[in-house]
Design an enzyme around this catalytic site. Structure first.
Site, PDB file in Angstrom:
ATOM      1  N   HIS A 311       0.861  -1.190   0.000  1.00  0.00           N
ATOM      2  CA  HIS A 311       0.000   0.000   0.000  1.00  0.00           C
ATOM      3  C   HIS A 311       0.888   1.226   0.000  1.00  0.00           C
ATOM      4  O   HIS A 311       1.954   1.239   0.594  1.00  0.00           O
ATOM      5  CB  HIS A 311      -0.898   0.011   1.252  1.00  0.00           C
ATOM      6  CG  HIS A 311      -2.068   0.923   1.124  1.00  0.00           C
ATOM      7  ND1 HIS A 311      -1.979   2.261   1.357  1.00  0.00           N
ATOM      8  CD2 HIS A 311      -3.344   0.680   0.753  1.00  0.00           C
ATOM      9  CE1 HIS A 311      -3.159   2.814   1.154  1.00  0.00           C
ATOM     10  NE2 HIS A 311      -4.007   1.891   0.785  1.00  0.00           N
ATOM     11  N   ASP A 369      -7.922  -5.553  -0.029  1.00  0.00           N
ATOM     12  CA  ASP A 369      -8.331  -6.347  -1.196  1.00  0.00           C
ATOM     13  C   ASP A 369      -7.967  -7.820  -1.050  1.00  0.00           C
ATOM     14  O   ASP A 369      -8.462  -8.655  -1.800  1.00  0.00           O
ATOM     15  CB  ASP A 369      -7.671  -5.780  -2.455  1.00  0.00           C
ATOM     16  CG  ASP A 369      -8.153  -4.359  -2.700  1.00  0.00           C
ATOM     17  OD1 ASP A 369      -7.331  -3.442  -2.711  1.00  0.00           O
ATOM     18  OD2 ASP A 369      -9.379  -4.186  -2.820  1.00  0.00           O
TER      19      ASP A 369
HETATM   20  C1  SDX Z   1      -6.168   0.145  -2.856  1.00  0.00           C
HETATM   21  O1  SDX Z   1      -4.346   4.599  -1.928  1.00  0.00           O
HETATM   22  C2  SDX Z   1      -5.338   3.990  -1.345  1.00  0.00           C
HETATM   23  O2  SDX Z   1      -5.778   4.366  -0.286  1.00  0.00           O
HETATM   24  C3  SDX Z   1      -5.910   2.831  -2.121  1.00  0.00           C
HETATM   25  C4  SDX Z   1      -6.932   1.981  -1.374  1.00  0.00           C
HETATM   26  C5  SDX Z   1      -8.204   2.734  -1.109  1.00  0.00           C
HETATM   27  O3  SDX Z   1      -8.938   2.339  -0.190  1.00  0.00           O
HETATM   28  O4  SDX Z   1      -8.516   3.678  -1.881  1.00  0.00           O
HETATM   29  O5  SDX Z   1      -6.391   1.508  -0.118  1.00  0.00           O
HETATM   30  C6  SDX Z   1      -7.338   0.755  -2.209  1.00  0.00           C
HETATM   31  O6  SDX Z   1      -5.895   0.496  -3.972  1.00  0.00           O
HETATM   32  C7  SDX Z   1      -5.305  -0.831  -2.087  1.00  0.00           C
HETATM   33  C8  SDX Z   1      -4.038  -1.280  -2.885  1.00  0.00           C
HETATM   34  C9  SDX Z   1      -4.481  -2.397  -3.827  1.00  0.00           C
HETATM   35  N1  SDX Z   1      -3.412  -2.730  -4.803  1.00  0.00           N
HETATM   36  C10 SDX Z   1      -2.809  -3.932  -4.746  1.00  0.00           C
HETATM   37  O7  SDX Z   1      -2.983  -4.773  -3.857  1.00  0.00           O
HETATM   38  C11 SDX Z   1      -1.883  -4.194  -5.942  1.00  0.00           C
HETATM   39  C12 SDX Z   1      -0.539  -4.746  -5.421  1.00  0.00           C
HETATM   40  N2  SDX Z   1       0.133  -3.668  -4.703  1.00  0.00           N
HETATM   41  C13 SDX Z   1       1.115  -2.880  -5.422  1.00  0.00           C
HETATM   42  O8  SDX Z   1       0.809  -2.679  -6.775  1.00  0.00           O
HETATM   43  C14 SDX Z   1       1.601  -1.678  -4.642  1.00  0.00           C
HETATM   44  O9  SDX Z   1       1.847  -2.117  -3.363  1.00  0.00           O
HETATM   45  C15 SDX Z   1       0.740  -0.420  -4.563  1.00  0.00           C
HETATM   46  C16 SDX Z   1       0.352   0.081  -5.915  1.00  0.00           C
HETATM   47  C17 SDX Z   1      -0.497  -0.690  -3.766  1.00  0.00           C
HETATM   48  C18 SDX Z   1       1.562   0.653  -3.848  1.00  0.00           C
HETATM   49  O10 SDX Z   1       2.602   0.953  -4.698  1.00  0.00           O
HETATM   50  P1  SDX Z   1       3.701   2.074  -4.288  1.00  0.00           P
HETATM   51  O11 SDX Z   1       3.378   2.779  -3.033  1.00  0.00           O
HETATM   52  O12 SDX Z   1       3.947   2.899  -5.490  1.00  0.00           O
HETATM   53  O13 SDX Z   1       4.904   1.190  -3.901  1.00  0.00           O
HETATM   54  P2  SDX Z   1       5.952   0.733  -4.940  1.00  0.00           P
HETATM   55  O14 SDX Z   1       5.257   0.232  -6.158  1.00  0.00           O
HETATM   56  O15 SDX Z   1       6.960   1.817  -5.079  1.00  0.00           O
HETATM   57  O16 SDX Z   1       6.588  -0.523  -4.199  1.00  0.00           O
HETATM   58  C19 SDX Z   1       7.618  -0.332  -3.251  1.00  0.00           C
HETATM   59  C20 SDX Z   1       8.472  -1.600  -3.412  1.00  0.00           C
HETATM   60  C21 SDX Z   1       8.861  -1.867  -4.858  1.00  0.00           C
HETATM   61  O17 SDX Z   1      10.097  -2.564  -4.838  1.00  0.00           O
HETATM   62  P3  SDX Z   1      11.445  -1.664  -5.111  1.00  0.00           P
HETATM   63  O18 SDX Z   1      11.233  -0.990  -6.470  1.00  0.00           O
HETATM   64  O19 SDX Z   1      11.523  -0.673  -3.980  1.00  0.00           O
HETATM   65  O20 SDX Z   1      12.557  -2.705  -5.115  1.00  0.00           O
HETATM   66  O21 SDX Z   1       7.703  -2.747  -2.997  1.00  0.00           O
HETATM   67  C22 SDX Z   1       7.514  -3.613  -4.108  1.00  0.00           C
HETATM   68  C23 SDX Z   1       7.820  -2.824  -5.361  1.00  0.00           C
HETATM   69  O22 SDX Z   1       8.310  -3.680  -6.388  1.00  0.00           O
HETATM   70  N3  SDX Z   1       6.105  -4.020  -4.067  1.00  0.00           N
HETATM   71  C24 SDX Z   1       5.674  -5.268  -4.230  1.00  0.00           C
HETATM   72  C25 SDX Z   1       4.278  -5.184  -4.044  1.00  0.00           C
HETATM   73  N4  SDX Z   1       3.919  -3.929  -3.809  1.00  0.00           N
HETATM   74  C26 SDX Z   1       5.054  -3.199  -3.831  1.00  0.00           C
HETATM   75  N5  SDX Z   1       6.327  -6.419  -4.514  1.00  0.00           N
HETATM   76  C27 SDX Z   1       5.562  -7.527  -4.613  1.00  0.00           C
HETATM   77  N6  SDX Z   1       4.195  -7.562  -4.453  1.00  0.00           N
HETATM   78  C28 SDX Z   1       3.548  -6.405  -4.170  1.00  0.00           C
HETATM   79  N7  SDX Z   1       2.214  -6.420  -4.013  1.00  0.00           N
END
Ligand code: SDX
Length: 435
Positions: A311, A369
Site C-alpha cells: 500500500h 483487497d
Molecule cells: C487500494 O491509496 C489507497 O488508499 C488505495 C486503497 C483505497 O482504499 O482507496 O487503499 C485501495 O488500492 C489498495 C491497494 C491495492 N493494490 C494492490 O494490492 C496491488 C498490489 N500492490 C502494489 O501494486 C503496490 O503495493 C501499490 C500500488 C499498492 C503501492 O505501490 P507504491 O506505493 O507505489 O509502492 P511501490 O510500487 O513503489 O513498491 C515499493 C516496493 C517496490 O520494490 P522496489 O522498487 O523498492 O525494489 O515494494 C515492491 C515494489 O516492487 N512491491 C511489491 C508489491 N507492492 C510493492 N512487490 C511484490 N508484491 C507487491 N504487491
C-alpha cells in the site's frame, strides 16, 4: 469550510543560492505541511513529486490514515469501531456531515436515500446498449456518467440544495445500477428496489432474487455486505478520490466527477486489486505452489506482484484487512466452507509473506483487497463484480471529498506543472529534407 491550520516554525529552501522562507502548518494530527504555493514565484522552481507520495493536495477533515500505525479514522472514529457498531447508511451521514446523526437526522437521511433508489424507467434501456459480456465496470463508468443525462435538476454545483440532491441520488442509485450491471451480465431480469429493506439487504436482493421464487436475504450476508461497504467508504486522497477532486475542480457536474472516480478505481493497482487478488489465489491453487509465486513477486525482472499486498500509505497492517479477514471467516463459516481451499491458500500466503524478509523490509502487508475477494466470491458474486462493489461503497467518500473541495475557499482548478526533458525549440523541416 473554516480552516484548522496552525502555524508552525517556517521552513527555508535555498534555490540558486537564494534562501526562501516557506510557511509550515500543523493539522489536528499527522505530518506538518510546507506551503510551497509561492515557491515558483519566488524561486522559478517547481516541486517535483511524481505519484504525489510527499504531497498534500488539500486540507481535509474527512478521513485520517496513519500508515505506520495502521490507523484509519472516519471523522475521528476508528474504522473497527464503526464496522462493529455502526451501519453503512449512518457512516454515509457521518462522512457527509462530519458528525454521527441523532435518531431524527438518521431517519430523515435514511428516508431520503430510500426514496431515491429507483432509476428513471428509460434508464434501463441504457444497459441494452452494452454487449452481454461487457465487464460490469465498463457498464458502471457509462451508466454513472449517463445519470447527468437524466437528472438535469441536480447538476448545478453552485446550488447547495442541488449538490445535496445529487449526492443522495448517487448514494441511493449506485446499488440499483450495480445490481442491474450484474443482472444484465447474467441475463436475468432486473429487480426493483424495495423500500422496506435496509441498504445492504436491498442490494443483495436486487442482485440475487429471481421472479421464479421467493428470496430471503441471509442476515449473515447482509451484515457482511454492510461491513464491506463501511470498510470501503473512504480513504483520504487515494487515486480515485484525487481524480474526483481534480474533475470537480473544473466545475464538472457531480455525476461526471463520480464517473471519473469509477474509471480510475478500475485499475488493478487500485480498486481492481480485489478481482486481481482472487484471480491470483485461483492461479496459485494450492499451498505447495506459494513459494513459486513469492519468488516471482520478489524477482525484479518479473512484473508479477502479490495482488492484495502492499500500500502506498500503510506500512503496517491495513486496519480494514483485519475486519475483512474476520468477515471472511464468518461468511465461509455460515456456508460450511471453513476449509475453503482458497482461504487456506490465502492464510498460508499471508503467513509466509509476513515472515519473508523481502516483504518485511519493504513493509508489504495484506491490504483490504486480500480478503474481500474471497468473501464476495463465497457470497455468490463473480470476480468481475468485485470492483463494482468497491465503487458502490466508495461513492459516498468521493461525494464527501467532492463537496469539501467545492466548499474550500482555497479551491482552484487543479493544474500541476512538469519537469520538461523533451526536445528544445526547433524549426519544422519539409518532408523532402528528412532522411
Ligand atoms: C487500494 O491509496 C489507497 O488508499 C488505495 C486503497 C483505497 O482504499 O482507496 O487503499 C485501495 O488500492 C489498495 C491497494 C491495492 N493494490 C494492490 O494490492 C496491488 C498490489 N500492490 C502494489 O501494486 C503496490 O503495493 C501499490 C500500488 C499498492 C503501492 O505501490 P507504491 O506505493 O507505489 O509502492 P511501490 O510500487 O513503489 O513498491 C515499493 C516496493 C517496490 O520494490 P522496489 O522498487 O523498492 O525494489 O515494494 C515492491 C515494489 O516492487 N512491491 C511489491 C508489491 N507492492 C510493492 N512487490 C511484490 N508484491 C507487491 N504487491
Amino acid at each position: 469550510m473554516e480552516s484548522n491550520l496552525k502555524d508552525a516554525a517556517p521552513a527555508t529552501v535555498t534555490a540558486d543560492g537564494k534562501p526562501v522562507e516557506l510557511p509550515v502548518y500543523s493539522g489536528t494530527i499527522g505530518p506538518d505541511v510546507i506551503d510551497v504555493r509561492k515557491l515558483y514565484a519566488e524561486t522559478g522552481h517547481f516541486t517535483f513529486d511524481p505519484g504525489y507520495a510527499s504531497t498534500a493536495s488539500c486540507e481535509s477533515k474527512i478521513t485520517y490514515i496513519d500508515g505506520d500505525e495502521g490507523v484509519l479514522l472516519y471523522r475521528g472514529y476508528p474504522i473497527d469501531q464503526l464496522a462493529e457498531k455502526s451501519n453503512f447508511v449512518e457512516v454515509c451521514y457521518l462522512l457527509l456531515h462530519g458528525e454521527l446523526p441523532n435518531k431524527g437526522e438518521l431517519d430523515a437521511f435514511n428516508e431520503s436515500i430510500t426514496y431515491h433508489t429507483m432509476l428513471h424507467t428509460q434508464f434501463d434501456q441504457f444497459f441494452n446498449g452494452f454487449r452481454r459480456d461487457a465487464h460490469p465496470m465498463a457498464i458502471m463508468v457509462g451508466a454513472v456518467g449517463a445519470l447527468s443525462a437524466f437528472y438535469h435538476d441536480s447538476t448545478d454545483i453552485t446550488d447547495p440544495y442541488q449538490r445535496m440532491v445529487a449526492s443522495h441520488r448517487m448514494i441511493a442509485k449506485m446499488p440499483t445500477i450495480a445490481a442491474r450491471a450484474f443482472k444484465y451480465s447474467v441475463g436475468q431480469p432486473f429487480v426493483t428496489p424495495q423500500n422496506h429493506l435496509g441498504y445492504a439487504e436491498n442490494f443483495l436482493r436486487m442482485c440475487f432474487a429471481v421472479p421464479a421464487e421467493e428470496y430471503q436475504t441471509n442476515p449473515v450476508f447482509a451484515d457482511a455486505m454492510d461491513k464491506i461497504f463501511i470498510l470501503h467508504a473512504d480513504h483520504e486522497q487515494n487515486a480515485s478520490t484525487s481524480t474526483v477532486r481534480l474533475a470537480g475542480s473544473s466545475g464538472a457536474n457531480p455525476f461526471a466527477c463520480i464517473a471519473a472516480g469509477v474509471a480510475c478505481l478500475w485499475g488493478p493497482a487500485h480498486g481492481g486489486a480485489n478481482e486481481a487478488a482472487l484471480m491470483m489465489l485461483q492461479e496459485i491453487g494450492t499451498a505447495d505452489r506459494i513459494p513459486e509465486y513469492i519468488a516471482k513477486a520478489k524477482d525484479k525482472n518479473d512484473p508479477f506482484r502479490l495482488m492484495g499486498f502492499g500500500h502506498r500509505v500503510y506500512k503496517n497492517y491495513d486496519p480494514r484487512a483485519k475486519v475483512m479477514q474476520s468477515t471472511a471467516h464468518r461468511v465461509l463459516g455460515e456456508l460450511g466452507m471453513k476449509d475453503d481451499p482458497m482461504l487456506e491458500v490465502a492464510m498460508e500466503l499471508e503467513k509466509i509473506a509476513l515472515e519473508d524478509e523481502y516483504f518485511v523490509e519493504k513493509k508489504l502487508y495484506p491490504n483490504i483487497d486480500f480478503y474481500s475477494g474471497i468473501t464476495l466470491k463465497a457470497m455468490g458474486f463473480p470476480t468481475e463484480m468485485f470492483t463494482v462493489l468497491f465503487a458502490l461503497a466508495r461513492t459516498v467518500g468521493w461525494i464527501a471529498q467532492w463537496q469539501e473541495m467545492l466548499e474550500d475557499p482555497n479551491q482552484r482548478i487543479g493544474r500541476p506543472r512538469q519537469l520538461y526533458t523533451g526536445a528544445p525549440e526547433r524549426d519544422y523541416t519539409p518532408i523532402i529534407q528528412r532522411s
